[in-house]
Design an enzyme around this catalytic site. Structure first.
Site, short mmCIF file in Angstrom:
data_model
loop_
_atom_site.label_atom_id
_atom_site.label_comp_id
_atom_site.label_asym_id
_atom_site.label_seq_id
_atom_site.Cartn_x
_atom_site.Cartn_y
_atom_site.Cartn_z
CG HIS A 195 -40.71 6.77 22.05
ND1 HIS A 195 -41.95 6.37 22.50
CD2 HIS A 195 -39.82 6.19 22.87
CE1 HIS A 195 -41.81 5.58 23.54
NE2 HIS A 195 -40.52 5.45 23.80
CE LYS B 257 -52.91 15.48 17.74
NZ LYS B 257 -52.55 14.08 17.86
NE ARG B 258 -44.97 20.19 23.71
CZ ARG B 258 -43.94 20.31 24.54
NH1 ARG B 258 -43.95 19.73 25.73
NH2 ARG B 258 -42.89 21.04 24.21
CE LYS C 116 -47.16 16.16 18.27
NZ LYS C 116 -47.50 14.74 18.52
CB THR D 17 -50.80 7.69 23.43
OG1 THR D 17 -50.17 8.95 23.69
CG2 THR D 17 -49.75 6.61 23.26
CE LYS E 57 -53.52 9.14 26.73
NZ LYS E 57 -52.53 10.23 26.84
C1 F58 Z 1 -43.90 10.63 21.22
N1 F58 Z 1 -42.63 11.26 21.41
C2 F58 Z 1 -44.24 10.44 19.76
N2 F58 Z 1 -41.22 12.64 22.57
O1 F58 Z 1 -44.18 11.67 19.07
C3 F58 Z 1 -45.64 9.86 19.68
O2 F58 Z 1 -45.99 9.58 18.35
C4 F58 Z 1 -45.72 8.58 20.50
O3 F58 Z 1 -47.04 8.13 20.60
C5 F58 Z 1 -45.21 8.82 21.92
O4 F58 Z 1 -43.91 9.38 21.88
C6 F58 Z 1 -45.16 7.56 22.73
O5 F58 Z 1 -44.50 6.56 22.03
C7 F58 Z 1 -42.48 12.15 22.41
O6 F58 Z 1 -43.41 12.45 23.14
C8 F58 Z 1 -40.86 13.58 23.49
O7 F58 Z 1 -41.68 14.18 24.15
C9 F58 Z 1 -39.38 13.81 23.68
C10 F58 Z 1 -39.09 14.57 24.93
C11 F58 Z 1 -37.59 14.80 25.09
C12 F58 Z 1 -36.98 15.49 23.92
C13 F58 Z 1 -37.30 14.76 22.65
C14 F58 Z 1 -38.79 14.51 22.48
#
Ligand code: F58
Length: 828
Positions: free
Chosen positions: A380, A572-573, A578, A680, A684
């Site tokens: 990811h 988003k985060r 971003k 994602t 949405k």
């Molecule tokens: C996200 N990663 C990607 N990681 O940033 C996003 O582009 C993608 O759409 C999504 O995954 C689904 O594939 C992400 O959310 C985390 O939250 C991890 C949590 C644990 C620590 C490392 C990051």
């Protein structure tokens, strides 16, 4: 008003008995009776004394009861003898499910019956939906994706178990004080959790620490035993996951850590009362709290312990289920597909080998083949800093046996490669599971890649970049393992549940089959895109959703916004890549233009931000402060606030997302090209008729191709250009010097204009932009500002805009998680 789906008829409505049985009946009579009975028997309350939470609990149990028949049948197909279906084990450290109640009503097809039953007992559904505290067991996209995939697996009748951790405290609740983020503990279990069933008898021991010791068994074979320092017990908590109007109800099985011996009698007997319960406290720490960072916590022992804990319980459970089905262990891969959601569960590769070889005496070669055929790995992220690696000494200390196994995997892997690539020691060094450049680390992405038969990225660009960058050598040595599966989101939650007005409108025109078949059905809206009556109804839905969000914003922030303005939303985060602060630079530019009264007519906008920052990520927190500081000045300025309002909506989570996505006109997807794996939220928004302003990054590229280039606002450097510009020597300072509007915007921030004269407050941010600008905001600034002007111009033609909006919805059926899951099942 519920998701007005034409036929609210459940899949197994059953005969007259089913309609009247208090536990299973699906009609309003049976449900009303069940509510009163559950209120009485489970909450111990009479209606006149019941609180809102009592009613919520009674309703939740009533709904859960109605899932049980299918749940029992599905579990039977995973655990029962004489069944041959392959089941999915989705291994994920995070499941960001969001509230269960509304989703359950939709998937069971009992929304209207429940509304009716509640009105008979003087209650109203919307208040009870509001009462539910969502399980925030994830950080963001990755955890939410896992939840969408669970919904789709069930809907496609694929038997599946989602395996993870039952964190006692999920992602923190975010409050904003004086413009700064403040983190508040998420006590989601405070009032109980009616959706889970504790399975006290499904419990596994998990060992930690200690040392290993070689010996020879009775047959004289060389063996190694692990003498752990500590053993922790994992207890299963199951939550049913009903598919949309199908016979399948899968489960989420989350592990809670407990002490094997809750009480140390020896300590107790010598009068050391506190030490007597110490062990319990230490053991339970493992499932206490979700790490709130969006990058892996470097070298945190507890995090590694969490990962190993849930993986070991899950694999032991899978083996148990296989054996209860009467299948031999060497057929594990025929009955289980273990999908690794990023590297967080990647220790599974070593643990499965260990279980097979050490605990079940299987020969290494066979165990390795089974492991590889069972596991598949989804990546990811490309961000180097987000690739997990564990310091070797930490692994040695916590999982000494696994370190030995990893050495052996690595030795065999490198030996094999040495034969294929003699004289290429550099290659071997690069793909090794162990990073030996300085301090030694175990590279978890390498472990996952070697131990899996399939490796996938989550959008076309992301997969291509994976093959070219972080997993380049793995792609070279095993190209056949690589494939792309572009992410998707569930239309049940993200349209049917969260946007009931739009659902009703769509269903009125094309029927309700779109809910389970988005790809084939939604496109039937296309011919309506220019239909004036349909456009008017479409606008009315959007207007209604915007009024709802405006009310919510007023309640949560006190800011009054105009629902007629363009709702421009970035949720988003918070992360520098971003680029929320690029959006802010545009706002400050607008602000300057308005102050100088330069430029012509302006399209009124409400710019809405939401998102959490990792508690330790100072720059992200400073960006939140900047957004709030700009908001205060803008919203109070008598001139500027006529046409611009800025809002930071606190505590973005799934529940708030339900209100946000349906109300957007414009979706901000403005990451530096090459950095966002997929995204994602972009999906949405588009499903709900928002038009995207975005870069060629992640799934934006595919969304733009799907909706038509003319229905997407594109700007910015491509991933390739980003790389080239950087290679050629990127100098943000000179862009600042040569662009007067940009300079004025940055100078205004530096001047203390948004910080009560404090010139130091935003200095770290400004300095980082002017000196390194790692995410190339300045390079994309001009293109972004110009693109935003196109947006404003386009919005002033409401019919043309509405057409674009309809076409966005009509053409994004591809981004249903049902499509993604079909691809996983077909290709992996
Ligand atoms: C996200 N990663 C990607 N990681 O940033 C996003 O582009 C993608 O759409 C999504 O995954 C689904 O594939 C992400 O959310 C985390 O939250 C991890 C949590 C644990 C620590 C490392 C990051």
């Amino acid at each position: 008003m519920g998701p007005a789906i034409a036929s609210d008829s459940p899949a197994n409505a059953g005969g007259p008995a089913a309609l009247t049985n208090v536990r299973t009946g699906l009609g309003a009579d049976a449900i009303a009776a069940a509510l009163i009975e559950n209120l009485h028997c489970l909450q111990g309350k009479l209606p006149q004394h019941a609180t809102r939470n009592d009613w919520y609990m009674a309703l939740a149990y009533t709904v859960r009861d109605r899932m049980m028949e299918r749940y029992v049948a599905t579990v039977g197909s995973i655990a029962g003898a004489n069944t041959n279906a392959k089941a999915v084990a989705y291994l994920s450290a995070e499941f960001l499910t969001g509230p269960h109640l509304g989703n359950g009503l939709i998937n069971l097809g009992i929304w209207q019956a429940v509304e009716e039953a509640l009105s008979r007992v003087g209650q109203d559904l919307s208040g009870l939906l509001e009462q539910e505290e969502e399980p925030g067991l994830g950080n963001g996209g990755l955890g939410r994706l896992a939840a969408c995939y669970m919904d789709s697996l069930a809907t496609l009748n694929v038997p599946a178990i989602g395996y993870g951790i039952r964190y006692e405290f999920g992602i923190f609740d975010q409050a904003i004080r004086d413009g700064w983020q403040v983190e508040i503990t998420d006590k989601w279990l405070r009032f109980g959790n009616p959706w889970e069933i504790v399975r006290s008898e499904i419990a596994f021991d998990v060992k930690f620490g200690g040392r290993t010791e070689p010996y020879h068994d009775e047959a004289g074979r060389y063996r190694v035993r692990w003498l752990p320092e500590k053993v922790v017990k994992g207890i299963a908590y199951d939550t049913p996951v009903p598919g949309y109007r199908v016979p399948t109800t899968n489960l989420l099985r989350l592990w809670k850590a407990e002490a094997t011996e809750p009480f140390d009698f020896e300590a107790f007997n010598v009068g050391d009362y506190y030490r007597a319960v110490d062990e319990k406290v230490i053991s339970e720490t493992i499932s206490k709290v979700l790490y709130p960072n969006d990058e892996p916590e470097a070298g945190k022992q507890l995090r590694l312990a969490q990962q190993y804990f849930f993986v070991s319980c899950s694999l032991q459970d899978m083996i148990r289920l296989l054996l209860t089905r009467g299948k031999p262990l060497n057929e594990l891969h025929l009955y289980w597909a273990a999908q690794l959601n990023d590297t967080h569960p990647s220790i599974a590769v070593a643990e499965l080998l260990r279980l097979l070889v050490v605990e079940h005496a299987m020969e290494w070669g066979q165990a390795w083949a089974i492991t590889q055929q069972t596991c598949a790995y989804t990546n990811h992220t490309l961000l180097a800093e987000a690739l997990e690696r564990w310091p070797l000494p930490l692994l040695a200390k916590l999982l000494p046996r696994h370190l030995e196994i990893i050495y052996e995997i690595n030795r065999r892997f490198l030996d094999g490669l040495r034969l294929r690539y003699p004289n290429d020691d550099q290659l071997l060094r690069r793909v090794s599971l162990i990073d030996e450049a300085g301090d030694k680390y175990i590279r978890m992405a390498h472990l996952a890649s070697v131990g899996s038969h399939a490796i996938n990225g989550v959008a076309v660009l992301h997969t291509e970049l994976l093959k070219r960058t972080v997993l380049r050598d793995f792609h070279r040595v095993s190209p056949e393992k690589f494939l792309n599966v572009t992410n998707g989101v569930t239309p049940r939650r993200w349209i049917a549940l969260s946007n009931p007005n739009l659902s009703a409108l769509i269903t009125r025109h094309i029927g309700d089959r779109w809910i389970a078949n988005l790809e084939d059905e939604l496109k039937h809206l296309e011919p309506l895109a220019s239909d004036i009556d349909f456009q008017r109804d479409w606008q009315a839905v959007k207007a209604d959703n915007k009024r709802n969000l405006a009310g919510f914003i007023k309640e949560r922030t006190g800011v009054i916004v105009d629902p007629h303005s363009l709702f421009d939303i970035q949720v988003k985060r918070l992360h520098e890549y971003k680029r929320q602060h690029l959006n802010v630079l545009y706002l400050v530019t607008l602000c300057n233009r308005l102050r100088h009264a330069s430029g012509g007519a302006v399209t009124p906008r409400t710019v809405i931000f939401a998102g959490k920052a990792a508690p330790g990520y100072r720059m992200a927190k400073l960006i939140i402060k900047l957004i709030n500081s700009v908001a205060v000045v803008v919203n109070q300025d008598p001139v500027v606030s006529q046409v611009l309002k800025v809002v930071f909506l606190p505590d973005f989570n799934v529940k708030n997302g339900h209100r946000v996505y349906p109300a957007a006109d414009l979706s901000e997807q403005i990451s530096t090209a090459g950095k966002e794996a997929s995204g994602t939220g972009n999906m949405k928004f588009a499903m709900n008729g928002a038009i995207t302003i975005g870069t060629l990054d992640g799934a934006n590229i595919e969304i733009r191709d799907a909706v038509g280039h003319e229905n997407f606002f594109l700007f910015g450097l491509t991933a390739e250009e980003v790389e080239r510009v950087r290679a050629e020597g990127y100098r943000p300072g000179s862009i600042y010097q040569s662009n007067p509007e940009l300079r004025e915007a940055i100078d205004l921030i530096s001047s203390g204009f948004f910080s009560n004269g404090d010139r130091g407050l935003f200095r770290p941010l400004v300095e980082s932009l002017l000196t390194s600008d790692d995410y190339m905001l300045l390079a994309d600034y001009q293109a972004y500002v110009e693109c935003q002007q196109h947006v404003s111009d386009a919005y002033s033609d409401q019919n043309a805009w509405t057409r674009m909006s309809i076409l966005n919805t009509a053409r994004v059926g591809h981004f249903s998680s049902d499509r993604s899951i079909r691809e996983y099942c077909r290709d992996i």
